[in-house]
Design an enzyme around this catalytic site. Structure first.
Site, PDB file in Angstrom:
ATOM      1  N   LYS A  45       7.931  -0.406 -25.739  1.00 57.49           N
ATOM      2  CA  LYS A  45       7.880  -1.090 -27.034  1.00 57.49           C
ATOM      3  C   LYS A  45       6.556  -0.841 -27.760  1.00 57.49           C
ATOM      4  O   LYS A  45       6.054  -1.676 -28.483  1.00 57.49           O
ATOM      5  CB  LYS A  45       8.153  -2.596 -26.889  1.00 57.49           C
ATOM      6  CG  LYS A  45       9.398  -2.938 -26.095  1.00 57.49           C
ATOM      7  CD  LYS A  45      10.633  -2.158 -26.487  1.00 57.49           C
ATOM      8  CE  LYS A  45      11.160  -2.560 -27.837  1.00 57.49           C
ATOM      9  NZ  LYS A  45      12.291  -1.737 -28.279  1.00 57.49           N
ATOM     10  N   HIS A 102       7.007   5.833 -19.339  1.00 57.14           N
ATOM     11  CA  HIS A 102       6.338   4.533 -19.404  1.00 57.14           C
ATOM     12  C   HIS A 102       5.609   4.232 -18.096  1.00 57.14           C
ATOM     13  O   HIS A 102       5.096   3.135 -17.908  1.00 57.14           O
ATOM     14  CB  HIS A 102       7.357   3.409 -19.628  1.00 57.14           C
ATOM     15  CG  HIS A 102       8.091   3.458 -20.919  1.00 57.14           C
ATOM     16  ND1 HIS A 102       7.470   3.616 -22.121  1.00 57.14           N
ATOM     17  CD2 HIS A 102       9.420   3.352 -21.188  1.00 57.14           C
ATOM     18  CE1 HIS A 102       8.384   3.601 -23.089  1.00 57.14           C
ATOM     19  NE2 HIS A 102       9.569   3.448 -22.541  1.00 57.14           N
ATOM     20  N   SER A 132       8.091  -7.742 -29.104  1.00 52.78           N
ATOM     21  CA  SER A 132       9.128  -6.720 -29.181  1.00 52.78           C
ATOM     22  C   SER A 132       9.850  -6.562 -27.843  1.00 52.78           C
ATOM     23  O   SER A 132      11.072  -6.422 -27.792  1.00 52.78           O
ATOM     24  CB  SER A 132       8.505  -5.394 -29.615  1.00 52.78           C
ATOM     25  OG  SER A 132       9.487  -4.408 -29.735  1.00 52.78           O
TER      26      SER A 132
END
Length: 190
Positions: A45, A102, A132
């Site tokens: 995010k 990530h 988010s």
């Protein structure tokens, strides 16, 4: 600590079972990195999709028509997701390969630290990431529970601090471009 239903821990980091099974995460460590690879590294995010579209445009000389025909996850595949047949896709991709991740440092391919491919790292204000990420709803928690788990690094992909800190320490390396999401939002397109 027990993982919530539908999740598991891998080396102390929480992952969603369906997308990130243990064999996929273990395979990442042995992934063969090429010198001309380009990794887009972010915490979830933090502008991953937006930045993946930007690097995809750069790679294809702004040819929007050609990239519109290929889904983003085939142009800039996720290194760790099971739903992408990554070994075949990434092995057959022409160089330079562009991929996103990530993962925190200790879960990245070992060769990333010796081969030194290019890395574009995007960091985003943790308060915005928190909101988010909560709204993304890939977790079983209420706001208060998610907030506490985020602060402890007990959300999918682990600690925001651990993720950002490594790349921040390497922001001056020749192979790393460290950018802030907030700076990207201030760019004026001509």
């Amino acid at each position: 600590m027990a993982a919530p239903k539908g999740f598991h821990y891998y080396e102390g980091v929480l992952f969603y079972d369906l997308l990130f099974p243990v064999p996929s995460l273990e395979a990442v460590k042995e992934f063969q990195v090429r010198e001309d690879d380009v990794f887009l590294a972010t915490y979830p995010k933090s502008g991953t999709t937006w930045t993946a579209e930007i690097v995809s445009l750069i790679r294809n000389s702004d040819d929007i028509d050609s990239i519109d025909k290929v889904p983003l996850l085939k142009r800039v595949p996720s290194l760790e997701e099971k739903c992408i047949p990554k070994s075949k896709l990434l092995e057959t991709m022409r160089s330079p390969r562009y991929m996103q991740t990530h993962l925190i440092k200790r879960l990245l391919p070992r060769e990333i630290f010796t081969v030194k491919p290019k890395v574009v790292y995007v960091a985003r204000n943790p308060k915005d990431v928190l909101i988010s990420y909560y709204e993304f709803k890939i977790h079983p928690w209420s706001w208060d529970e998610f907030f506490d788990n985020f602060l402890k690094g007990n959300v999918c992909f682990g600690s925001w601090i651990e993720n950002v800190e490594y790349w921040w320490e390497h922001r001056h390396d020749d192979s790393v471009l460290f950018v802030f999401y907030e700076d990207m939002t201030r760019l004026e397109l001509v």
